[in-house]
Scaffold this active site. Structure first.
Site, PDB file in Angstrom:
ATOM      1  N   ILE A  15       0.828  -1.209   0.000  1.00  0.00           N
ATOM      2  CA  ILE A  15       0.000   0.000   0.000  1.00  0.00           C
ATOM      3  C   ILE A  15       0.862   1.259   0.000  1.00  0.00           C
ATOM      4  CG2 ILE A  15      -1.664   1.358   1.316  1.00  0.00           C
ATOM      5  CD1 ILE A  15      -2.917  -1.210   2.258  1.00  0.00           C
ATOM      6  N   LYS A 155      -7.715  -0.289  16.283  1.00  0.00           N
ATOM      7  CA  LYS A 155      -8.301   0.223  15.044  1.00  0.00           C
ATOM      8  C   LYS A 155      -9.618   0.946  15.319  1.00  0.00           C
ATOM      9  CE  LYS A 155      -5.645  -0.859  11.509  1.00  0.00           C
ATOM     10  NZ  LYS A 155      -5.133   0.179  10.587  1.00  0.00           N
TER      11      LYS A 155
END
Length: 229
Positions: A15, A155
């Site tokens: 990414i 998260k």
């Protein structure tokens, strides 16, 4: 007009590099930070900085180095992640404080202070600049997976921060996104696709208005709103 700057923290080979290449193709100067790097500018023109995101105090120093080399980042991408596997049948067993401290530092605390540094810079940039913060997220803010209990807690915490920031700073023209790539049926994409992220992050940065902060998308379709249980 000065050249816009992208700063990716937690710049891995998938990414991170895909996002870097996508923005570079749009004329951005690119700065990348990761534990495996040594400080310096590579043959590709990217500034690479050594940064362990578990050491939150070093985030501010990294932003200072980017500003000195390239200028203030108008797009900041937080791509760091730290995960410790848990027993899915007994996820509270065997949790070690040292491990949890590192997980939370990388997954929740450093994103908070990265966003803080991003906003400091956005306030100094003209309204024509992108002024976009993007966090590479996943489904764990709305999904139970016992084998990654503490990772999911981090998260979810970071997603909450992005939600707040997207609401509070919208009036100043700053954009905040927690990006979550899904399969067409709403299930998580594992691993997340680098090229798909690179393309989407450019689109979000180029957008003039704040879109859905919890940006669930499917490769080839774009944003898709899923009905979570």
């Amino acid at each position: 007009m000065s050249t816009p700057v992208l700063f990716v923290l937690g710049a891995g080979p998938k990414i991170g590099l895909s996002v870097a290449n996508s923005f570079a193709a749009k004329g951005y100067k690119v700065a990348l930070a990761a534990r495996s790097f040594q400080d310096g500018i590579g043959e590709d023109g990217y500034l690479r900085l050594k940064l362990d995101l578990a050491n939150t105090a070093d985030v501010e120093k990294a932003f200072a180095k980017v500003k000195e080399a390239f200028g203030i980042p108008s797009v900041v991408v937080y791509n760091g992640a730290e995960q410790v596997a848990r027993d899915p049948q007994d996820p509270l067993d065997g949790i070690i404080l040292e491990d949890v401290n590192r997980e939370f530092a990388v997954n929740a605390i450093s994103p908070l202070f990265t966003a803080q540094e991003a906003v400091k810079g956005f306030k100094q940039l003209p309204s024509s600049a992108s002024r976009t913060f993007i966090m590479t997220g996943n489904k764990l803010n709305v999904f139970v997976m016992p084998s990654v209990l503490t990772f999911g807690m981090g998260k979810a915490s970071a997603a909450h921060m992005v939600w707040y920031a997207s609401t509070v700073y919208k009036q100043q023209g700053f954009k905040f996104y927690y990006v979550d790539e899904r399969q067409a049926d709403g299930s998580p994409t594992i691993p997340v696709g680098g090229p798909a992220a690179g393309k989407l992050y450019v689109e979000l940065a180029e957008g003039k208005e704040q879109g859905p902060w919890d940006y669930t998308f499917v490769d080839g379709q774009g944003y898709v709103e899923f009905k979570e249980p």
